[in-house]
Design a protein around this motif. Structure first.
Motif, mmCIF file in Angstrom:
data_model
loop_
_atom_site.group_PDB
_atom_site.id
_atom_site.type_symbol
_atom_site.label_atom_id
_atom_site.label_comp_id
_atom_site.label_asym_id
_atom_site.label_seq_id
_atom_site.Cartn_x
_atom_site.Cartn_y
_atom_site.Cartn_z
ATOM 1 N N PHE A 43 0.893 -0.928 0.027
ATOM 2 C CA PHE A 43 -0.216 -0.138 0.139
ATOM 3 C C PHE A 43 1.542 1.435 -0.159
ATOM 4 C CE2 PHE A 43 -2.252 -3.631 2.150
ATOM 5 C CZ PHE A 43 -3.288 -4.064 1.709
ATOM 6 N N SER A 44 0.730 2.506 -0.385
ATOM 7 C CA SER A 44 1.213 2.886 -0.199
ATOM 8 C C SER A 44 0.888 4.610 0.701
ATOM 9 C CB SER A 44 1.069 3.740 -1.984
ATOM 10 O OG SER A 44 -0.502 4.340 -2.085
ATOM 11 N N SER A 45 -0.384 4.566 0.720
ATOM 12 C CA SER A 45 -0.288 5.837 2.268
ATOM 13 C C SER A 45 -1.896 4.786 3.244
ATOM 14 C CB SER A 45 -1.995 6.359 1.455
ATOM 15 O OG SER A 45 -2.044 6.290 0.857
ATOM 16 N N SER A 46 -1.998 5.521 4.056
ATOM 17 C CA SER A 46 -3.599 5.041 4.605
ATOM 18 C C SER A 46 -4.815 5.007 4.057
ATOM 19 C CB SER A 46 -3.598 5.505 6.029
ATOM 20 O OG SER A 46 -3.907 7.386 6.006
ATOM 21 N N GLU A 47 -4.961 5.487 3.032
ATOM 22 C CA GLU A 47 -6.205 5.613 2.506
ATOM 23 C C GLU A 47 -6.607 4.334 1.650
ATOM 24 O OE1 GLU A 47 -3.831 8.449 2.197
ATOM 25 O OE2 GLU A 47 -5.547 9.758 3.823
ATOM 26 N N THR A 48 -4.916 4.004 1.129
ATOM 27 C CA THR A 48 -5.581 2.504 0.915
ATOM 28 C C THR A 48 -4.883 1.201 0.796
ATOM 29 O OG1 THR A 48 -2.840 2.655 0.216
ATOM 30 C CG2 THR A 48 -3.917 3.303 -1.774
ATOM 31 N N VAL A 49 -4.583 2.122 2.453
ATOM 32 C CA VAL A 49 -5.244 0.362 2.975
ATOM 33 C C VAL A 49 -6.409 0.164 3.877
ATOM 34 C CG1 VAL A 49 -4.781 -0.394 6.141
ATOM 35 C CG2 VAL A 49 -3.086 0.749 4.531
ATOM 36 N N ARG A 51 -9.423 1.076 1.801
ATOM 37 C CA ARG A 51 -9.739 0.436 0.745
ATOM 38 C C ARG A 51 -9.711 -0.777 1.055
ATOM 39 N NH1 ARG A 51 -8.088 5.178 -2.143
ATOM 40 N NH2 ARG A 51 -6.945 3.861 -3.281
ATOM 41 N N TYR A 52 -8.986 -1.323 1.377
ATOM 42 C CA TYR A 52 -8.249 -2.753 1.645
ATOM 43 C C TYR A 52 -9.436 -3.386 2.892
ATOM 44 C CZ TYR A 52 -6.020 -7.285 2.391
ATOM 45 O OH TYR A 52 -5.581 -8.252 2.735
ATOM 46 N N VAL A 53 -9.286 -2.536 3.587
ATOM 47 C CA VAL A 53 -9.424 -2.847 5.170
ATOM 48 C C VAL A 53 -11.161 -3.085 4.361
ATOM 49 C CG1 VAL A 53 -10.138 -2.235 7.447
ATOM 50 C CG2 VAL A 53 -7.805 -2.412 6.842
ATOM 51 N N ASP A 54 -11.832 -2.360 3.879
ATOM 52 C CA ASP A 54 -12.961 -1.859 3.400
ATOM 53 C C ASP A 54 -13.212 -3.265 3.232
ATOM 54 O OD1 ASP A 54 -13.476 0.267 5.109
ATOM 55 O OD2 ASP A 54 -13.772 1.538 3.316
ATOM 56 N N ASP A 55 -12.752 -3.446 1.471
ATOM 57 C CA ASP A 55 -12.778 -4.564 0.788
ATOM 58 C C ASP A 55 -12.466 -6.310 1.674
ATOM 59 O OD1 ASP A 55 -13.386 -2.812 -1.516
ATOM 60 O OD2 ASP A 55 -11.430 -3.515 -2.034
ATOM 61 N N LEU A 72 -14.136 -0.918 10.219
ATOM 62 C CA LEU A 72 -12.912 -0.491 11.101
ATOM 63 C C LEU A 72 -12.448 0.173 10.356
ATOM 64 C CD1 LEU A 72 -10.389 -1.950 12.688
ATOM 65 C CD2 LEU A 72 -10.343 -3.023 10.800
ATOM 66 N N ARG A 73 -11.834 1.675 10.819
ATOM 67 C CA ARG A 73 -11.195 2.609 10.619
ATOM 68 C C ARG A 73 -10.082 3.028 10.446
ATOM 69 N NH1 ARG A 73 -10.707 9.140 12.162
ATOM 70 N NH2 ARG A 73 -10.170 7.691 13.838
ATOM 71 N N VAL A 74 -8.965 3.276 9.795
ATOM 72 C CA VAL A 74 -6.917 3.957 9.308
ATOM 73 C C VAL A 74 -7.039 4.492 9.028
ATOM 74 C CG1 VAL A 74 -5.964 2.493 8.031
ATOM 75 C CG2 VAL A 74 -7.264 1.381 7.853
ATOM 76 N N ARG A 75 -6.071 5.136 10.080
ATOM 77 C CA ARG A 75 -5.338 6.766 10.327
ATOM 78 C C ARG A 75 -3.708 6.310 10.355
ATOM 79 N NH1 ARG A 75 -3.138 7.722 15.064
ATOM 80 N NH2 ARG A 75 -3.103 6.356 16.241
ATOM 81 N N ILE A 103 -7.036 1.577 13.379
ATOM 82 C CA ILE A 103 -6.127 0.622 12.474
ATOM 83 C C ILE A 103 -5.424 2.311 12.095
ATOM 84 C CG2 ILE A 103 -4.419 -0.500 11.317
ATOM 85 C CD1 ILE A 103 -6.682 -2.849 10.661
ATOM 86 N N ALA A 104 -4.087 2.106 13.262
ATOM 87 C CA ALA A 104 -3.840 2.905 13.005
ATOM 88 C C ALA A 104 -2.118 2.843 11.904
ATOM 89 C CB ALA A 104 -2.635 3.920 14.391
ATOM 90 N N VAL A 105 -1.093 3.149 10.764
ATOM 91 C CA VAL A 105 -0.630 2.426 10.307
ATOM 92 C C VAL A 105 1.029 3.173 10.163
ATOM 93 C CG1 VAL A 105 -1.542 0.682 8.870
ATOM 94 C CG2 VAL A 105 -1.306 2.980 8.277
ATOM 95 N N PRO A 106 2.150 3.211 10.462
ATOM 96 C CA PRO A 106 3.246 4.394 9.602
ATOM 97 C C PRO A 106 3.443 4.975 8.254
ATOM 98 C CG PRO A 106 3.757 2.682 10.733
ATOM 99 C CD PRO A 106 2.015 1.906 10.699
ATOM 100 N N GLU A 107 3.535 6.170 8.430
ATOM 101 C CA GLU A 107 3.437 5.924 6.438
ATOM 102 C C GLU A 107 4.377 6.790 5.892
ATOM 103 O OE1 GLU A 107 -0.820 6.977 4.628
ATOM 104 O OE2 GLU A 107 0.139 9.142 6.136
ATOM 105 N N ARG A 108 5.369 7.480 6.833
ATOM 106 C CA ARG A 108 6.465 8.030 6.933
ATOM 107 C C ARG A 108 7.740 7.220 7.236
ATOM 108 N NH1 ARG A 108 2.935 12.454 8.151
ATOM 109 N NH2 ARG A 108 3.192 13.643 5.575
ATOM 110 N N GLY A 109 8.742 7.096 6.543
ATOM 111 C CA GLY A 109 10.413 6.788 7.655
ATOM 112 C C GLY A 109 10.255 5.135 6.665
ATOM 113 N N THR A 110 8.794 4.039 6.871
ATOM 114 C CA THR A 110 8.857 2.763 6.861
ATOM 115 C C THR A 110 7.377 2.646 6.022
ATOM 116 O OG1 THR A 110 8.791 1.199 7.761
ATOM 117 C CG2 THR A 110 7.343 2.667 8.670
ATOM 118 N N SER A 111 8.310 1.425 5.157
ATOM 119 C CA SER A 111 6.825 0.802 3.997
ATOM 120 C C SER A 111 6.782 -0.746 4.556
ATOM 121 C CB SER A 111 7.320 1.007 2.705
ATOM 122 O OG SER A 111 8.948 -0.138 2.678
#
Length: 172
Positions: A43-49, A51-55, A72-75, A103-111
């Motif tokens: 994934f490239s961002s919390s927004e794409t995560v 969409r995946y979670v919703d699916d 379940l919300r992603v931030r 769900i909180a996911v880091p977006e910067r500095g790591t993939s």
């Protein structure tokens, strides 16, 4: 101890996927058996995560196994060392409709967190919490749920790999 065993097992599995991707060959030798790993979503961002979670939560096999699961919300998370699941109740603890699962996911500095196996791990926390709010965060119910979820979403090979590696690490 259980949490450390769960994380060690999952790190091993993620490394398997990474090495297969680096080689460009999904076939791995797994304890003497040849297995073909499915592609792992990145994934490239919390927004794409999101969409995946919703699916995933709308997936027929997931709906059948865990009916009535709440959204379940992603931030995005400021830190980069961990992804995590949180479920907070309303201020007085009486209004379930105001509870928030996140769900909180880091977006910067790591993939490392923006990958399917990590996101499914966090979704598994949500599914366990929906069934049993007092279940241990990385206990037996979590291990079983993550394996079932991986089978439903990624395929039986991934669930098999997880089960074997959990057992190898002593996670129950």
């Amino acid at each position: 101890m259980q949490r450390a065993r769960v994380y060690a097992a999952e790190n091993f599995v993620r490394t398997m996927f990474d090495r297969a991707a680096e080689r460009g060959n999904p076939v791995v030798d797994f304890f003497g058996a040849s297995l073909t790993l499915p592609p792992e979503a990145r994934f490239s961002s919390s927004e794409t995560v999101q969409r995946y979670v919703d699916d995933v939560l709308a997936h027929p096999a997931v709906r059948e196994r865990w009916p009535g699961v709440s959204p379940l919300r992603v931030r995005a998370r400021r830190g980069h060392t961990a992804a995590h699941y949180e479920c907070t109740a309303d201020a007085d603890g009486r209004d379930e409709a105001r509870a928030a699962a996140i769900i909180a996911v880091p977006e910067r500095g790591t993939s490392w967190a923006l990958r399917e196996l990590v996101v499914l791990h966090e979704i598994a926390h949500h599914l366990v919490h929906q069934v049993n709010e007092t279940a241990a965060a990385h206990g037996h119910e979590f291990v079983v749920t993550f394996c079932e979820l991986a089978a439903a979403v990624m395929g039986p090979e991934v669930a098999h790999v997880l089960r074997v590696v959990y057992a190898k690490e002593g996670a129950r």
